[in-house]
Design a protein around this motif. Structure first.
Motif, short mmCIF file in Angstrom:
data_model
loop_
_atom_site.label_atom_id
_atom_site.label_comp_id
_atom_site.label_asym_id
_atom_site.label_seq_id
_atom_site.Cartn_x
_atom_site.Cartn_y
_atom_site.Cartn_z
N VAL A 264 0.99 -9.25 2.03
CA VAL A 264 -0.33 -8.91 2.03
C VAL A 264 -0.93 -9.28 3.48
O VAL A 264 -1.94 -8.71 4.10
CB VAL A 264 -1.21 -9.50 0.95
N VAL A 265 -0.56 -10.43 3.85
CA VAL A 265 -1.09 -10.93 5.32
C VAL A 265 -0.64 -10.22 6.35
O VAL A 265 -1.22 -9.72 7.32
CB VAL A 265 -0.34 -12.17 5.67
N VAL A 266 0.44 -9.67 6.27
CA VAL A 266 1.42 -8.40 7.23
C VAL A 266 0.70 -7.31 7.04
O VAL A 266 0.38 -6.83 8.39
CB VAL A 266 2.73 -8.57 6.78
N PHE A 267 0.45 -6.86 6.07
CA PHE A 267 -0.41 -5.75 5.71
C PHE A 267 -1.69 -5.86 6.39
O PHE A 267 -2.20 -4.68 7.22
CB PHE A 267 -0.43 -5.41 4.10
N PHE A 300 -1.41 7.32 4.67
CA PHE A 300 -1.81 6.20 3.56
C PHE A 300 -1.19 6.57 2.15
O PHE A 300 -0.29 5.79 1.46
CB PHE A 300 -3.31 6.25 3.42
N ALA A 301 -1.33 7.91 1.99
CA ALA A 301 -0.67 8.26 0.51
C ALA A 301 0.82 7.99 0.36
O ALA A 301 1.25 7.49 -0.34
CB ALA A 301 -1.12 9.59 0.30
N ALA A 302 1.48 8.41 1.93
CA ALA A 302 2.93 8.40 1.55
C ALA A 302 3.43 7.00 1.61
O ALA A 302 4.28 6.64 0.97
CB ALA A 302 3.21 9.09 2.95
N THR A 303 2.55 6.19 2.44
CA THR A 303 3.15 4.44 2.54
C THR A 303 3.03 3.84 0.97
O THR A 303 3.85 3.12 0.64
CB THR A 303 2.63 3.99 3.49
N LEU A 304 1.80 4.31 0.26
CA LEU A 304 1.74 3.75 -0.87
C LEU A 304 2.64 4.18 -1.73
O LEU A 304 3.31 3.39 -2.64
CB LEU A 304 0.44 4.32 -1.52
N VAL A 305 3.19 5.38 -1.87
CA VAL A 305 4.37 5.82 -2.60
C VAL A 305 5.74 5.25 -2.36
O VAL A 305 6.28 4.73 -3.13
CB VAL A 305 4.58 7.34 -2.58
N ILE A 319 7.50 -2.15 5.32
CA ILE A 319 6.61 -1.03 4.86
C ILE A 319 5.14 -1.71 5.23
O ILE A 319 4.20 -0.97 5.38
CB ILE A 319 6.79 -0.62 3.45
N ALA A 320 4.93 -2.93 4.75
CA ALA A 320 3.54 -3.31 4.85
C ALA A 320 2.79 -3.25 6.05
O ALA A 320 1.60 -2.69 6.13
CB ALA A 320 3.59 -5.04 4.53
N GLY A 324 -0.63 -1.08 6.22
CA GLY A 324 -1.84 -1.75 6.57
C GLY A 324 -2.56 -0.77 7.60
O GLY A 324 -3.93 -0.57 7.59
N VAL A 325 -2.06 -0.05 8.47
CA VAL A 325 -2.58 0.53 9.69
C VAL A 325 -3.22 1.99 8.83
O VAL A 325 -4.23 2.30 9.02
CB VAL A 325 -1.32 1.28 10.38
N ALA A 326 -2.36 2.50 7.93
CA ALA A 326 -2.96 3.69 7.08
C ALA A 326 -4.32 3.12 6.19
O ALA A 326 -5.15 4.08 6.14
CB ALA A 326 -2.02 4.38 6.42
N ALA A 327 -4.07 1.97 5.60
CA ALA A 327 -5.07 1.68 4.40
C ALA A 327 -6.45 1.48 5.08
O ALA A 327 -7.41 1.54 4.28
CB ALA A 327 -4.54 0.45 3.83
N TYR A 328 -6.53 1.10 6.16
CA TYR A 328 -7.57 0.74 6.95
C TYR A 328 -8.03 1.56 8.27
O TYR A 328 -9.00 1.60 8.57
CB TYR A 328 -7.71 -0.73 7.50
#
Length: 424
Positions: A264-267, A300-305, A319-320, A324-328
């Motif tokens: 999560v830190v890397v994310f 974001f959707a693709a990396t979550l899957v 992947i993290a 992280g880039v996509a999630a924020y």
């Protein structure tokens, strides 16, 4: 020569002040983000201490976000009337005080109640920050400024996940809440002393009719509504991940809490770097927000899957950063877009209400993911549930018209509420 010096001095003073205000708003937002993100790495230990079953841990996060949504909506309105400086300082101070109270909680009922109160006070600093920053930075430079400002949320997640697991191991889970609560209170005092509103505050003339007229003008703004719904989908994925990722990795793949925290830190660290860069690039291309936001939602959707389909720590670490880039990455784009869709007198209210809509995703997703994982015991199913949010965001953003782009329309800061509605 004297005239040149007199002209340059106010410019330098304004430049210095705008970056100071941005720094303090960012610091305040970072502290509330740390406070919010502490629950992720602490949740399992707190649940064991308070005898709370796994499926019910989401109730604590949901309680926080219920309070957070309420304060976002109300805080934005009060920010327009009482000023960003007061709302920024008071909300952070009280949120920190109740963080310390949560660190001394002795029952699940008390803990859930206090989490709701922390969220109730923490939410107002967002709209106050947007209002203050928008008063200092012109629209064409808001992408970078909001990129820096919103990097606070991912930095808060990184700090919490880097510090809390070790702090729990050495001093117990209560220590993290006491520490971050105290730091929040100190930061609030510093903000009150040094923050000042910028020169464009209240530049527009308020329409007759008061509160109801203001709210109707916002509700009829089609672009604003679509941005609000798209952000709801984005926050569904982002804060569902922040809330549940540690627990899902520990319980779903039997990864140690420390290693889960590292993932999560890397994310979050990748997001800290990406947000200002994304905002800067958007500014460079004329302040475009729509297309970059759609790209971020798709990634974001693709990396979550993808994240939900693997189980090895090494793969999760690879992947993290992309996740992280996509999630924020969409957040500075949407945050910078909102002030360009409304007059200056409604910036705080619009920012607060729209963020409240976004945060409803944060309210609902902890319980939704907890229910799915409890029913299926599937790591993949939980992350497919998260991916539904940004996927919906793609289709909603397709309907947004960037009417606030400078090359196509005048600054909306100079329009009345009814004019902004007509242009949208």
């Amino acid at each position: 020569m004297s005239t040149t010096q007199n002209t340059a001095s106010p410019v330098r003073a304004r430049s210095w002040n705008q970056w100071l205000v941005l720094l303090l708003c960012w610091t305040s937002f970072t502290m509330t983000s740390v406070d919010r993100s502490t629950w992720g790495p602490a949740s399992i230990v707190v649940g064991e201490h308070l005898a709370v079953p796994l499926a019910s841990l989401g109730a604590f996060a949901t309680a926080y976000y219920v309070g957070y949504v309420i304060s976002n909506a109300g805080g934005g309105i009060f920010t327009d009337r009482l000023g960003g400086r007061l709302m920024l300082s008071v909300s952070l101070f009280l949120a920190g005080a109740f963080m310390m109270v949560f660190g001394s909680t002795t029952s699940a009922a008390m803990g859930i109640t206090v989490q709701a109160i922390v969220g109730l006070f923490a939410g107002a600093d967002y709209s106050a920050g947007v209002k203050l920053i928008s008063s200092w930075f012109p629209p064409e430079k808001l992408g970078l400024a909001m990129g820096i400002f919103t990097s606070a949320t991912s930095l808060g997640t990184a700090i919490a996940n880097a510090v809390v697991p070790s702090l729990i191991a050495s001093a117990g889970w209560q220590a993290s809440y006491h520490l971050f609560g105290a730091l929040s209170m100190v930061t609030a005092v510093v903000c009150y002393v040094f923050v000042r509103p910028g020169p464009t505050t209240g530049a527009a003339v308020r329409e007759p009719g008061g509160f109801l007229t203001d709210m109707r003008s916002l509700a009829r703004n089609r672009n604003l509504v679509l941005v609000g719904l798209a952000g709801f989908g984005g926050f569904w994925g982002t804060y569902g991940f922040v809330t549940w990722s540690n627990t899902l990795m520990v319980k779903g793949h039997h990864i140690s809490p420390t290693r889960a925290g590292i993932v999560v830190v890397v994310f979050a660290t990748a997001a800290v770097v990406a947000k200002p860069l994304i905002g800067l690039v958007a500014d460079f291309f004329g302040g475009a927000r729509k297309v970059p936001a759609i790209i971020m939602f798709a990634l974001f959707a693709a990396t979550l899957v993808l994240f939900g389909s693997v189980g090895e720590v090494s793969m999760l670490l690879w992947i993290a950063p992309f996740l992280g880039v996509a999630a924020y990455g969409y957040t500075p784009l949407l945050v910078a877009l909102v002030p360009r869709l409304v007059p200056a007198t409604l910036t705080g209210a619009a920012a607060g209400i729209i963020n409240a809509v976004w945060q409803i995703g944060s309210v609902l997703v902890p319980l939704a993911v907890g229910t799915v994982f409890q029913a299926t015991h599937s790591f993949t199913a939980a992350f497919l549930t998260l991916a539904m949010g940004p996927l919906a965001g793609i289709f909603l953003m397709l309907g947004v018209r960037e009417s606030g782009r400078r090359s196509r329309s005048p600054r909306l800061d100079d329009l009345t509420a009814s004019d902004a509605v007509k242009q949208a």
